[in-house]
Design a protein around this motif. Structure first.
Motif, PDB file in Angstrom:
ATOM      1  N   SER A 144       0.853  -1.187   0.000  1.00 27.01           N
ATOM      2  CA  SER A 144       0.000   0.000   0.000  1.00 27.01           C
ATOM      3  C   SER A 144       0.891   1.239   0.000  1.00 27.01           C
ATOM      4  O   SER A 144       2.039   1.211   0.430  1.00 27.01           O
ATOM      5  N   PHE A 145       0.298   2.318  -0.460  1.00 29.82           N
ATOM      6  CA  PHE A 145       1.019   3.598  -0.546  1.00 29.82           C
ATOM      7  C   PHE A 145       0.612   4.483   0.608  1.00 29.82           C
ATOM      8  O   PHE A 145      -0.570   4.689   0.860  1.00 29.82           O
ATOM      9  N   GLU A 146       1.587   5.034   1.305  1.00 30.14           N
ATOM     10  CA  GLU A 146       1.355   5.987   2.382  1.00 30.14           C
ATOM     11  C   GLU A 146       2.126   7.260   2.060  1.00 30.14           C
ATOM     12  O   GLU A 146       3.351   7.219   1.917  1.00 30.14           O
ATOM     13  N   PRO A 147       1.447   8.404   1.935  1.00 31.73           N
ATOM     14  CA  PRO A 147       2.177   9.641   1.656  1.00 31.73           C
ATOM     15  C   PRO A 147       3.056  10.024   2.837  1.00 31.73           C
ATOM     16  O   PRO A 147       2.756   9.703   3.986  1.00 31.73           O
ATOM     17  N   ALA A 148       4.143  10.714   2.550  1.00 32.10           N
ATOM     18  CA  ALA A 148       5.047  11.186   3.611  1.00 32.10           C
ATOM     19  C   ALA A 148       4.267  12.109   4.547  1.00 32.10           C
ATOM     20  O   ALA A 148       3.371  12.845   4.114  1.00 32.10           O
ATOM     21  N   PRO A 149       4.586  12.108   5.818  1.00 30.11           N
ATOM     22  CA  PRO A 149       3.833  12.913   6.783  1.00 30.11           C
ATOM     23  C   PRO A 149       4.184  14.407   6.762  1.00 30.11           C
ATOM     24  O   PRO A 149       3.558  15.191   7.448  1.00 30.11           O
ATOM     25  N   ASP A 150       5.193  14.806   5.990  1.00 29.14           N
ATOM     26  CA  ASP A 150       5.594  16.210   5.960  1.00 29.14           C
ATOM     27  C   ASP A 150       5.456  16.769   4.535  1.00 29.14           C
ATOM     28  O   ASP A 150       4.907  16.123   3.651  1.00 29.14           O
ATOM     29  N   ALA A 151       5.974  17.963   4.323  1.00 32.03           N
ATOM     30  CA  ALA A 151       5.832  18.653   3.041  1.00 32.03           C
ATOM     31  C   ALA A 151       6.533  17.922   1.892  1.00 32.03           C
ATOM     32  O   ALA A 151       6.246  18.184   0.723  1.00 32.03           O
ATOM     33  N   SER A 152       7.416  17.005   2.195  1.00 33.86           N
ATOM     34  CA  SER A 152       8.108  16.277   1.125  1.00 33.86           C
ATOM     35  C   SER A 152       7.132  15.468   0.276  1.00 33.86           C
ATOM     36  O   SER A 152       7.462  15.094  -0.841  1.00 33.86           O
ATOM     37  N   ARG A 153       5.936  15.245   0.773  1.00 37.10           N
ATOM     38  CA  ARG A 153       4.949  14.494  -0.015  1.00 37.10           C
ATOM     39  C   ARG A 153       4.564  15.248  -1.290  1.00 37.10           C
ATOM     40  O   ARG A 153       4.033  14.658  -2.209  1.00 37.10           O
ATOM     41  N   PHE A 154       4.824  16.562  -1.337  1.00 35.24           N
ATOM     42  CA  PHE A 154       4.466  17.351  -2.510  1.00 35.24           C
ATOM     43  C   PHE A 154       5.608  17.437  -3.533  1.00 35.24           C
ATOM     44  O   PHE A 154       5.439  18.003  -4.596  1.00 35.24           O
ATOM     45  N   GLU A 155       6.759  16.877  -3.192  1.00 34.75           N
ATOM     46  CA  GLU A 155       7.873  16.842  -4.132  1.00 34.75           C
ATOM     47  C   GLU A 155       7.630  15.727  -5.134  1.00 34.75           C
ATOM     48  O   GLU A 155       6.967  14.738  -4.848  1.00 34.75           O
TER      49      GLU A 155
END
Length: 135
Positions: A2-13
């Protein structure tokens, strides 16, 4: 899996970084510091004041940006409702290769008086707009 987005702003990179942009930014900051930020501000203010004065003399143009440089910056906004052209911003580009921010529906335009412009360029854009004056 499964995919889990990063918990910080790096998820938008995304993808890789364009390292040349960082080099360009560093060179630009060095250049600005060599000139001096106060000199850049003064030059931009002077060019903007000249542009505002020139535009305020053109019948059909109504300034939105205050003439007083203490309450404005290097951006000059104005209405073009009184000019004898439906879309003067597009005309500036098509006929003279002058790129401006403009809204033809609401008949406004915004010009940036960057410190790197020449006084002749300010005169040139004012003369082009003056040629569209209906007076």
């Amino acid at each position: 899996m499964s995919f889990e987005p990063a918990p910080d702003a790096s998820r938008f990179e995304f993808a890789t970084r364009d390292w040349a942009l960082y080099g360009g930014l560093a060179a630009g900051l060095k250049f600005a510091n060599e000139i001096g930020l106060e000199n850049i501000e003064a030059r931009s203010q002077m060019l903007a004041t000249t542009l505002k004065q020139r535009l305020s003399d053109i019948p059909g143009i109504e300034l939105e940006t205050p003439l007083d440089p203490s309450v404005s910056a290097g951006l000059v906004a104005f209405h073009t409702r009184g000019l004898a052209h439906e879309n003067p911003g597009q005309w500036l580009w098509d006929e003279h290769r002058i790129l401006v921010a403009h809204n033809p529906e609401q008949r406004w335009m915004r010009l940036a008086a960057g410190y790197f412009l020449l006084e002749e360029e300010i005169d040139h854009v004012a003369e082009r707009l003056s040629s569209l004056s209906s007076a």
